[in-house]
Every structure is written in structure tokens, then in C-alpha cells.
Motif scaffolding. Structure first.
Motif, mmCIF file in Angstrom:
data_model
loop_
_atom_site.group_PDB
_atom_site.id
_atom_site.type_symbol
_atom_site.label_atom_id
_atom_site.label_comp_id
_atom_site.label_asym_id
_atom_site.label_seq_id
_atom_site.Cartn_x
_atom_site.Cartn_y
_atom_site.Cartn_z
ATOM 1 N N VAL A 82 0.679 -1.060 0.302
ATOM 2 C CA VAL A 82 0.000 -0.094 0.570
ATOM 3 C C VAL A 82 0.648 0.812 -0.089
ATOM 4 C CG1 VAL A 82 -2.030 -1.068 0.900
ATOM 5 C CG2 VAL A 82 -0.270 -0.326 2.460
ATOM 6 N N ARG A 83 2.115 1.337 -0.748
ATOM 7 C CA ARG A 83 3.237 2.289 -0.186
ATOM 8 C C ARG A 83 4.188 2.234 -1.622
ATOM 9 N NH1 ARG A 83 3.521 3.745 4.871
ATOM 10 N NH2 ARG A 83 1.930 2.224 4.918
ATOM 11 N N PRO A 84 4.599 3.415 -2.378
ATOM 12 C CA PRO A 84 5.864 3.286 -2.496
ATOM 13 C C PRO A 84 7.275 2.462 -2.144
ATOM 14 C CG PRO A 84 4.917 5.386 -2.445
ATOM 15 C CD PRO A 84 4.060 4.715 -1.754
ATOM 16 N N PHE A 85 7.334 1.359 -1.950
ATOM 17 C CA PHE A 85 8.472 0.865 -1.587
ATOM 18 C C PHE A 85 9.179 1.213 -2.178
ATOM 19 C CE2 PHE A 85 10.884 -2.927 0.117
ATOM 20 C CZ PHE A 85 11.196 -2.182 1.497
ATOM 21 N N TRP A 86 9.668 0.350 -2.869
ATOM 22 C CA TRP A 86 10.807 0.405 -3.589
ATOM 23 C C TRP A 86 11.275 2.173 -4.158
ATOM 24 C CZ3 TRP A 86 13.511 -3.429 -2.890
ATOM 25 C CH2 TRP A 86 13.249 -4.514 -2.926
ATOM 26 N N GLY A 87 10.359 2.487 -4.309
ATOM 27 C CA GLY A 87 10.643 4.573 -4.799
ATOM 28 C C GLY A 87 11.233 5.215 -4.074
ATOM 29 N N GLY A 88 10.661 5.000 -2.599
ATOM 30 C CA GLY A 88 10.808 5.227 -1.289
ATOM 31 C C GLY A 88 12.923 4.668 -1.032
#
Length: 152
Positions: free
Chosen positions: A19-25
Motif C-alpha cells: 500500500v505504499r511506493p516501497f521500492w521508490g522510497g
């Protein structure tokens, strides 16, 4: 951890990550950390380009902060990703060519991934799948409708 099944931790982490932009962050934060680490290498390797003062440490710190905030506050990901791109590009001048290009590229890719991430989107269907679905709908309608009566 005693008493906690390993599968429960993995599934909880997968749900949190979905539910979040994990790899981007993560990539944005890693890029900032890499640039901060290259600030501390020996002076024989460091290329003194631009301001070597506060900005050399401030911009990578902003990258790490934006990466972490993207992970823990995905609702504001657009602002953090734009700020992350600007900070990444700024490290080109202030921080040893963006941490010898590695941190710069990690920051740019991570920011772009965070910017492009869309929550709760239906998976895309290919052309073949759409054709097959239309064919099934036609067959279902034909089976449900009685045959038209013959005209005299």
C-alpha cells in the motif's frame, strides 16, 4: 521473536509494502545514504567540485528524509518525489558528482518510481483477455435468450 510465527511477519510486511511506493522510497533513501557516505571517503578519492560546505551534506540528508517520508506517508508521495528529484540533481554539483553517479542515479530512479506509483489500481488486461471476456458475454447472452420465434 518467540511465539510469533514467521509467516505472520512476512505476510504483514507484504501487506504494508503493497500500500505504499516501497521500492521508490527505499531507492531514494539509499541514494542519499550513499552520497552521505562518499562525503567521508579519503581525500585522494574526493573530487572537490562546487560548494563543499553545508549543501554537500544537506541535499543527501533531504534525499534520505524524502525517501523515509515516502515510505511512511505515501499520501504525500508526489511532493516528496519531486523534492527528491531536485535534491538528487543538486548533488551533482555539491556532493562529489552525486556520490560518483551511483547515489544520483539511485535517487532519480527512486523518485521516478515513487512519482509513478498508483495505489489500488486494477491490473491491466491484455487484448486477448478482453476478447475472451467479450466472447463469454456473447455466449452467455445467447444461452439466456430464447431462440426468436419463426415468422409465418
Amino acid at each position: 521473536m518467540r511465539g510469533v510465527p514467521q509467516q505472520g511477519i512476512r505476510s504483514a510486511f507484504r501487506e504494508w509494502r503493497a500500500v505504499r511506493p516501497f521500492w521508490g522510497g527505499l531507492l531514494l533513501a539509499l541514494g542519499g545514504a550513499e552520497i552521505l557516505l562518499t562525503e567521508k571517503v579519503s581525500l585522494k578519492v574526493v573530487m572537490h567540485i562546487g560548494m563543499q560546505g553545508l549543501a554537500g551534506y544537506l541535499l543527501p540528508a533531504v534525499m534520505v528524509l524524502c525517501g523515509l517520508l515516502t515510505l511512511f506517508s505515501p499520501g504525500q508521495r508526489l511532493f516528496y518525489s519531486i523534492l527528491g528529484v531536485l535534491a538528487s540533481l543538486g548533488t551533482w554539483v555539491t556532493s562529489n558528482l552525486g556520490g560518483f553517479f551511483v547515489g544520483l542515479l539511485l535517487g532519480l530512479v527512486g523518485s521516478c518510481l515513487a512519482f509513478g506509483w498508483l495505489p489500488d489500481q486494477e491490473p491491466r488486461r491484455g487484448r486477448r483477455q478482453r476478447r475472451a471476456d467479450r466472447k463469454k458475454e456473447r455466449e452467455a447472452r445467447a444461452a439466456a435468450d430464447p431462440a426468436p420465434a419463426a415468422r409465418p
